[in-house]
Design a protein around this motif. Structure first.
Motif, mmCIF file in Angstrom:
data_model
loop_
_atom_site.group_PDB
_atom_site.id
_atom_site.type_symbol
_atom_site.label_atom_id
_atom_site.label_comp_id
_atom_site.label_asym_id
_atom_site.label_seq_id
_atom_site.Cartn_x
_atom_site.Cartn_y
_atom_site.Cartn_z
ATOM 1 N N LYS A 55 -4.086 0.734 -12.355
ATOM 2 C CA LYS A 55 -5.211 0.767 -13.084
ATOM 3 C C LYS A 55 -5.803 2.004 -13.410
ATOM 4 O O LYS A 55 -5.378 2.801 -12.923
ATOM 5 C CB LYS A 55 -6.287 -0.212 -12.100
ATOM 6 N N GLY A 56 -7.012 1.797 -14.226
ATOM 7 C CA GLY A 56 -7.563 3.120 -14.624
ATOM 8 C C GLY A 56 -8.809 2.943 -15.268
ATOM 9 O O GLY A 56 -9.115 2.092 -15.449
ATOM 10 N N THR A 57 -9.353 4.109 -15.513
ATOM 11 C CA THR A 57 -10.898 4.050 -16.275
ATOM 12 C C THR A 57 -10.628 4.924 -17.250
ATOM 13 O O THR A 57 -10.231 6.222 -17.028
ATOM 14 C CB THR A 57 -12.024 4.361 -15.428
ATOM 15 N N LEU A 58 -11.221 4.958 -18.366
ATOM 16 C CA LEU A 58 -11.400 5.871 -19.524
ATOM 17 C C LEU A 58 -12.821 6.085 -19.669
ATOM 18 O O LEU A 58 -13.502 5.058 -19.717
ATOM 19 C CB LEU A 58 -10.460 5.361 -20.701
ATOM 20 N N ARG A 59 -13.220 7.248 -20.211
ATOM 21 C CA ARG A 59 -14.578 7.578 -20.754
ATOM 22 C C ARG A 59 -14.413 8.332 -21.880
ATOM 23 O O ARG A 59 -13.607 9.385 -21.926
ATOM 24 C CB ARG A 59 -15.341 8.266 -19.660
ATOM 25 N N LEU A 60 -15.204 7.827 -22.838
ATOM 26 C CA LEU A 60 -15.190 8.785 -24.297
ATOM 27 C C LEU A 60 -16.301 9.538 -24.351
ATOM 28 O O LEU A 60 -17.698 9.085 -24.045
ATOM 29 C CB LEU A 60 -15.006 7.851 -25.384
ATOM 30 N N LEU A 61 -16.372 10.875 -24.554
ATOM 31 C CA LEU A 61 -17.495 11.513 -24.808
ATOM 32 C C LEU A 61 -17.448 12.494 -25.922
ATOM 33 O O LEU A 61 -16.440 12.848 -26.517
ATOM 34 C CB LEU A 61 -17.515 12.443 -23.516
ATOM 35 N N PHE B 68 -6.469 7.475 -13.436
ATOM 36 C CA PHE B 68 -5.580 6.278 -13.016
ATOM 37 C C PHE B 68 -5.182 6.592 -11.532
ATOM 38 O O PHE B 68 -5.370 7.353 -10.858
ATOM 39 C CB PHE B 68 -4.249 6.803 -13.764
ATOM 40 N N LEU C 98 -11.556 12.448 -24.255
ATOM 41 C CA LEU C 98 -11.191 11.074 -23.604
ATOM 42 C C LEU C 98 -10.768 11.435 -22.279
ATOM 43 O O LEU C 98 -9.698 11.918 -22.297
ATOM 44 C CB LEU C 98 -10.194 10.396 -24.495
#
Lengths: 267, 267
Positions: free
Chosen positions: B203-209, B236, B232
């Motif tokens: 699994k993972g996380t994404l963050r857009l800035l 993970f 971006l």
DNA sequence: CAGTGGTCTAGACCACCCT
DNA sequence: GGGTGGTCTAGACCACTGG
């Protein structure tokens, strides 16, 4: 399950007390629908490596058989995982566990929605509102002649009395249209941003951009000049498919975090 | 229909040649499934104001009756519109046409995916790759002691030999792990970004800035210093739920347009 | 060809909402 | 109670894939 955290690594999956997820029964008397229980089991199976990334799930009919449900129900269970982006189906071949992929994710504006739909703590402060007669690129977008008037509004949406976002909009001024009032309502006050939406637009496009605060924007938002922010542009069309309103929101990224989870999250 | 553009305003919907959409029959011999035809009819009905925003659609059983299909099929048709965000269902009450709302939209990274999965025109240029032993915040995120090594990679992904995005990543260096090679493969070369994904992460996380190009980034991407770009970030986790890799992509917004359509688009 | 997912039926019962 | 959406069955046939 979730209240019993243990090291569930690939190699420790088959410990003495762990059960093979895919063999657990579903409870038809539970409040949780059979398809949801089944989706949970499959998800857990993937999470524990029972169905590794890239691997194939048992066929729909096989799953229906082993879990003693009908075909359609098994199918519905798989659909849940598919909508979560965990598996994908290929006709004639099977259902496969997706490998994790950054580009498969998407970002929603619900954090924005959460704030703006909270009418209790939200208020609007109009900076400027009026009819603009000078030419401008917004008239081109709206399909107007350079001398036709448009309605321009600038306002700040406050959350707990703190500036949250700055909104600029241009709306076609068409007194013959019966929907002009509704549009104004939409763009000016309540619509577009509150839970009780009022929009009478048919469709629209949004575009998200990175930007830096101008001096003017920084002043109204009480932020530092040049700070990194999101610019959310919008263009709406009425039911005649004519562009009717355009504008943009300026909002700090810490106020509108764009976060996306991918892969198997069991919580 | 789509090849016959006409002014289909609210008031001109019932012209002499226009048919009431909801009364058109579905063709059971068509290659297009019944539920899809039905969804098209409903969508067109909404588009032409037959079912105004906020209004209620006929009940599922009523739709099944009038279109002479089974309950499940009618339901499936409505599900299509629901997934498109055009309607929403309320148990016990009915199915309602959604009013347009900016905050309901979401942005996908498929434009990024399109480019990165096109192996024909994509290549990778490694700027820096090695083991980093100095302390750093990335070790904190990965749950490592300050003196434990991490693998750091910086690389540029080129599209048609032009710099497209800059990727920086930190990966836990754990020679005992059987998946470390796979991780390296994932993070280094092919995985994460090509159609044939290789990731073995769970699994993972994404963050857009929003961000501005640093001098260094601008140099490698052949862009101007300070230009507005997207950052971006990703993090993970492996199948033991341990953070295993983090990093970010820097990409110009014109190379990764984030556009979202909302409402009724009939094309 | 057999196996897979995709569509579809003609019912049934349940949970929920409103009056 | 009557209407709505939500779940479910036990089949059926089709379209597509691969050997």
């Amino acid at each position: 399950m979730k209240s019993n955290p243990k090291k569930a690594g690939l190699s420790s999956t088959f410990g003495t007390e762990s059960t093979i997820v895919s063999e657990r029964k579903i409870n038809k008397n539970s409040r949780l629908p059979a398809y949801a229980q089944m989706a949970d089991l499959l998800r857990e199976g993937i999470s524990q490596g029972e169905h590794p990334p890239g691997g194939r799930l048992p066929s729909e009919s096989a799953l229906a058989r082993t879990h003693e449900v009908s075909n359609m129900t098994a199918r519905q269970a798989i659909s849940v995982l598919e909508e979560e982006g965990l598996v994908h189906r290929v006709q004639g071949k099977g259902t496969f566990v997706r490998k994790i992929n950054v580009t498969a994710s998407s970002f929603s504006l619900e954090s924005l929605s959460d704030v703006l739909s909270d009418r209790e703590h939200t208020s609007v402060q109009v900076i400027k509102a009026g009819v603009k007669k000078e030419p401008g690129m917004e008239k081109e977008v709206l399909g107007l002649e350079p001398n036709q008037p448009v309605i321009k509004i600038e306002r700040i949406i406050l959350y707990n009395d703190e500036p949250f976002t700055l909104h600029v909009s241009y709306t076609r001024f068409d007194p013959k249209s019966p929907t002009v009032e509704a549009m104004l309502d939409t763009v000016l006050l309540t619509g577009l941003m509150f839970q009780e939406e009022y929009s009478n637009f048919k469709k629209g496009t949004l575009r998200l951009l990175p930007a830096n605060l101008t001096e003017r924007e920084a002043h109204y938002l009480k932020m530092a000049v040049g700070e990194n922010v999101f610019k959310l542009e919008h263009l709406f069309f009425d039911f005649n498919d004519r562009p009717a309103a355009l504008g943009w929101f300026i909002v700090g990224h810490e106020k509108m975090p764009l976060i996306s989870k991918i892969g198997v999250w069991n919580d």
